[in-house]
Write an enzyme that holds these catalytic residues in place. Structure first.
Site, PDB file in Angstrom:
ATOM      1  N   CYS A   1       0.860  -1.181   0.000  1.00  0.00           N
ATOM      2  CA  CYS A   1       0.000   0.000   0.000  1.00  0.00           C
ATOM      3  C   CYS A   1       0.897   1.232   0.000  1.00  0.00           C
ATOM      4  CB  CYS A   1      -0.866  -0.025   1.263  1.00  0.00           C
ATOM      5  SG  CYS A   1      -1.859   1.465   1.492  1.00  0.00           S
TER       6      CYS A   1
ATOM      7  N   CYS B   1      -0.975   3.752  -6.702  1.00  0.00           N
ATOM      8  CA  CYS B   1      -1.811   3.103  -5.671  1.00  0.00           C
ATOM      9  C   CYS B   1      -1.986   1.667  -6.141  1.00  0.00           C
ATOM     10  CB  CYS B   1      -3.161   3.812  -5.561  1.00  0.00           C
ATOM     11  SG  CYS B   1      -4.410   2.899  -4.611  1.00  0.00           S
TER      12      CYS B   1
END
Ligand code: DGL
Length: 281
Positions: free
Chosen positions: A75, A190
């Site tokens: 992440c 992302c």
């Protein structure tokens, strides 16, 4: 620390599966525990204090309850906010994070203009600011677009919203293409966004290349495990456990869809040169 212990991989939700796919294919002998913090997703618009708190709690759970020998923070938002704290908490443990693949994007661009699509949290972070300052020279322009809502729409598998948001954010990048002043490389900053690549590519049209982070993160993880003599031989069989802090349905559906066909994550409808990967932090 035991060689046979699992590797912990986590994200706010399903996005980190794009990294897990690369990890599994590079390290087939490893057992992976993937934790999706579904009950608290998305992280990207929540602010640092929240993300730091969740990241520490999830890492603690993976280390203490599941005895992981290494951590992969799959992440960008959590890496930017908290990886230094994880490294302080477990100094002897291999810990790998992800960051937007700006370096390969700058190596690939011919126009000198690249764009980074990421969460608001990642783009506002000090870590990202330092990355841009370190890598982008005077001849480069780095455009950033905070894609509010996109990770969440991917999380919910809400195809119509994903399509609409991809169109909107690609438009916000500005002129795309390989002429002077146009953006020719777009960084997927992302880990959720590779799952929207088909919509991003459709919105962008030809002449644009996308870069993401699965491969280099897997490579870096393999390197750190080998250095620490914690790597499992390929013929040990490996394994995967999926955990979620919320309704695990989304995670299992996404894993069924994406982990069985990881090649779709890597190369859907690419135009121009093949996609390159980078971004281990
Ligand atoms: N997949 C994550 C990232 O790479 C987080 C997305 C979110 O939860 O907002 O940033």
């Amino acid at each position: 620390m035991e060689r046979s212990a699992p590797v912990g991989v986590f994200d706010s939700g399903v996005g980190g599966l794009s990294v897990l796919a690369a990890l599994r294919s590079r390290l087939p002998g490893e057992r992976f525990i993937y934790y999706a913090d579904t009950a608290h997703a998305p992280y990207g618009e929540r602010g640092d204090a929240f993300v730091v708190d969740r990241t520490l709690q999830v890492a603690e759970l993976l280390v203490r309850e599941h005895g992981v020998k290494a951590l992969v923070v799959a992440c960008n938002t959590a890496t930017a906010a908290a990886i230094h704290l994880l490294r302080e908490a477990w100094p002897g443990m291999p810990i790998v994070g992800v960051e937007p693949a700006l370096k390969p994007a700058l190596a690939l661009t011919r126009t000198g203009h690249v764009a980074v699509l990421a969460t608001r949290g990642t783009l506002a972070s000090r870590k990202f600011g330092v990355l841009v300052e370190r890598l982008a020279g005077a001849a480069h322009t780095v455009r950033t677009v905070a894609c509010d809502g996109l990770a969440d729409a991917i999380e919910q598998a809400d195809t119509e919203s994903v399509r609409a948001l991809c169109q909107r954010y690609i438009q916000e990048v500005g002129p795309l293409g390989d002429h002077v002043g146009q953006v020719d490389v777009v960084v997927l900053g992302c880990t959720h966004y590779p799952f929207a690549q088909v919509h991003l590519t459709a919105a962008a049209g030809g002449g644009v290349r996308f870069v993401e982070t699965g491969e280099p993160v897997a490579k870096q993880t393999a390197r750190l495990l080998a250095e620490a003599k914690l790597d499992q031989p390929e013929d040990t069989g490996g394994g995967l456990t999926l955990l979620s802090s919320g309704d695990g349905g989304n995670l299992h559906r996404a894993a069924d869809r994406w982990l069985l066909i990881p090649q779709l994550v890597r190369q859907p409808h690419l135009q121009g040169a093949p996609m390159r990967h980078s971004g281990a932090a």
